[in-house]
Design a protein around this motif. Sequence first.
Motif, PDB file in Angstrom:
ATOM      1  N   PRO A   9       0.798  -1.227   0.000  1.00  0.00           N
ATOM      2  CA  PRO A   9       0.000   0.000   0.000  1.00  0.00           C
ATOM      3  C   PRO A   9       0.829   1.274   0.000  1.00  0.00           C
ATOM      4  N   LEU A  10       2.095   1.210   0.409  1.00  0.00           N
ATOM      5  CA  LEU A  10       2.907   2.425   0.496  1.00  0.00           C
ATOM      6  C   LEU A  10       3.233   3.019  -0.873  1.00  0.00           C
ATOM      7  N   VAL A  11       2.927   2.298  -1.957  1.00  0.00           N
ATOM      8  CA  VAL A  11       3.113   2.870  -3.291  1.00  0.00           C
ATOM      9  C   VAL A  11       1.935   3.769  -3.661  1.00  0.00           C
ATOM     10  N   LEU A  12       0.866   3.761  -2.857  1.00  0.00           N
ATOM     11  CA  LEU A  12      -0.355   4.510  -3.162  1.00  0.00           C
ATOM     12  C   LEU A  12      -0.291   5.928  -2.594  1.00  0.00           C
ATOM     13  N   PRO A  13      -1.106   6.835  -3.140  1.00  0.00           N
ATOM     14  CA  PRO A  13      -1.223   8.166  -2.521  1.00  0.00           C
ATOM     15  C   PRO A  13      -1.724   8.042  -1.085  1.00  0.00           C
ATOM     16  N   ARG A  14      -1.208   8.893  -0.209  1.00  0.00           N
ATOM     17  CA  ARG A  14      -1.574   8.832   1.205  1.00  0.00           C
ATOM     18  C   ARG A  14      -2.531   9.965   1.546  1.00  0.00           C
ATOM     19  N   VAL A  15      -3.465   9.651   2.426  1.00  0.00           N
ATOM     20  CA  VAL A  15      -4.476  10.636   2.792  1.00  0.00           C
ATOM     21  C   VAL A  15      -4.627  10.617   4.303  1.00  0.00           C
ATOM     22  N   ALA A  16      -4.748  11.802   4.894  1.00  0.00           N
ATOM     23  CA  ALA A  16      -4.903  11.922   6.340  1.00  0.00           C
ATOM     24  C   ALA A  16      -5.607  13.237   6.648  1.00  0.00           C
ATOM     25  N   ALA A  17      -6.343  13.268   7.742  1.00  0.00           N
ATOM     26  CA  ALA A  17      -7.004  14.496   8.176  1.00  0.00           C
ATOM     27  C   ALA A  17      -5.983  15.434   8.809  1.00  0.00           C
ATOM     28  N   PRO A  18      -6.171  16.743   8.672  1.00  0.00           N
ATOM     29  CA  PRO A  18      -5.274  17.688   9.349  1.00  0.00           C
ATOM     30  C   PRO A  18      -5.314  17.492  10.862  1.00  0.00           C
ATOM     31  N   ALA A  19      -4.229  17.809  11.523  1.00  0.00           N
ATOM     32  CA  ALA A  19      -4.137  17.595  12.972  1.00  0.00           C
ATOM     33  C   ALA A  19      -5.209  18.366  13.733  1.00  0.00           C
ATOM     34  N   GLN A  20      -5.625  19.527  13.213  1.00  0.00           N
ATOM     35  CA  GLN A  20      -6.612  20.360  13.899  1.00  0.00           C
ATOM     36  C   GLN A  20      -8.048  19.995  13.549  1.00  0.00           C
ATOM     37  N   ALA A  21      -8.243  18.963  12.734  1.00  0.00           N
ATOM     38  CA  ALA A  21      -9.595  18.581  12.314  1.00  0.00           C
ATOM     39  C   ALA A  21     -10.441  18.164  13.522  1.00  0.00           C
ATOM     40  N   ARG A  22     -11.734  18.460  13.448  1.00  0.00           N
ATOM     41  CA  ARG A  22     -12.664  18.146  14.537  1.00  0.00           C
ATOM     42  C   ARG A  22     -13.205  16.734  14.362  1.00  0.00           C
ATOM     43  N   GLN A  23     -12.912  15.874  15.308  1.00  0.00           N
ATOM     44  CA  GLN A  23     -13.341  14.476  15.230  1.00  0.00           C
ATOM     45  C   GLN A  23     -14.861  14.345  15.329  1.00  0.00           C
ATOM     46  N   ARG A  24     -15.411  13.473  14.487  1.00  0.00           N
ATOM     47  CA  ARG A  24     -16.842  13.184  14.581  1.00  0.00           C
ATOM     48  C   ARG A  24     -17.081  12.188  15.721  1.00  0.00           C
ATOM     49  N   PRO A  25     -17.983  12.525  16.651  1.00  0.00           N
ATOM     50  CA  PRO A  25     -18.295  11.582  17.718  1.00  0.00           C
ATOM     51  C   PRO A  25     -19.195  10.458  17.213  1.00  0.00           C
ATOM     52  N   VAL A  26     -19.224   9.348  17.915  1.00  0.00           N
ATOM     53  CA  VAL A  26     -20.119   8.240  17.592  1.00  0.00           C
ATOM     54  C   VAL A  26     -21.448   8.473  18.298  1.00  0.00           C
ATOM     55  N   LEU A  27     -22.529   8.530  17.524  1.00  0.00           N
ATOM     56  CA  LEU A  27     -23.863   8.737  18.084  1.00  0.00           C
ATOM     57  C   LEU A  27     -24.583   7.429  18.376  1.00  0.00           C
ATOM     58  N   TYR A  28     -24.233   6.384  17.597  1.00  0.00           N
ATOM     59  CA  TYR A  28     -25.022   5.143  17.689  1.00  0.00           C
ATOM     60  C   TYR A  28     -24.212   3.996  17.105  1.00  0.00           C
ATOM     61  N   VAL A  29     -24.318   2.832  17.739  1.00  0.00           N
ATOM     62  CA  VAL A  29     -23.795   1.588  17.169  1.00  0.00           C
ATOM     63  C   VAL A  29     -24.891   0.539  17.324  1.00  0.00           C
ATOM     64  N   GLY A  30     -25.296  -0.075  16.226  1.00  0.00           N
ATOM     65  CA  GLY A  30     -26.361  -1.070  16.267  1.00  0.00           C
ATOM     66  C   GLY A  30     -26.033  -2.289  15.430  1.00  0.00           C
TER      67      GLY A  30
END
Length: 317
Positions: A9-30
């Motif tokens: 996989p390291l030959v592929l383009p890499r994607v990551a969220a910025p360090a200051q990005a606001r994490q989405r909380p988990v509202l529900y797991v079913g």
Amino acid sequence: MPAVTVENPLVLPRVAAPAQARQRPVLYVGTAPAGFEGEGFPVRRAFAGIDYRHLDPFIMMDQMGEVDYAAGEPKGTPWHPHRGFETVTYLIDGTFVHQDTHGGGGTIKDGDTQWMTAGSGLLHIEAPPEALVASGGLFHGLQLWVNLPRKDKMMPPRYQDIGGGKVRLLTSSDGGALVRLIAGEIGGHQGPGITHTPITMTHISLRPGAELTLPWRPDFNALAYGLAGHGTAGAERRPFGTGRTVVFGEGDAITVRADDAQDSRSEDFEFVLLGGQPIREPMRHYGPFVMNTDAELAQAFEDFRAGRLGTVPADAA
């Protein structure tokens, strides 16, 4: 599982969220309830019991299988109508043949996607090829229903065949994730699916113990569904795995982590991550039709009974 992969996989383009990005909380797991569809193939109803305000623009999603058929057992669906939305059939293992009364159709297998815009309406059929029925074999996939806004519900039907080789492949900064971007955009990378309703759809393989944090459009909703294995969702590490659905809250980044050990047929934690721009219009869903009003649903059934959505070809009846 799955067919579309890379050795490194390291030959592929890499994607990551910025360090200051606001994490989405988990509202529900079913947990998705099990049932049967079409001629009797097993499904899990991924979105059953989830409030539509968290799903919009999605209507439903079925995990088809995973099932290892004996010879003579593979099943599909009979001819049936649709109007007012798009169906997305993503096949991980096995083979499915699609045909519709608007001239669309083809064969998908091992990582391919069929994207059918029903629009004003058509009849279609999905079935395993005769050779697979005779031999049996592994069958596993997803079917997602994506709503259309009022302005597009009666558009002409359209069919897209997205071969597995067209899917955009990405990875995380450490190569621990393989992200298959089927439609939409992540971190400036675009998937091949052409959608009327803006959505993002991915299938992700996460190595044991690996963590993935992706940027996510803040105007989209966000849902995850476990296909195989187990891990956690969100910065709070809510457990989820095979057959379980996660609803995320607001934010512009999503984190998923794979448990250190996996116990499924796949050595990785496999899950689908998807989201879309809510349509925020009235929605009426009954059977194979998704419209805005009860009167439009009644008209769809009347048009179907009158043959206005097409007729089954004589050589296929």
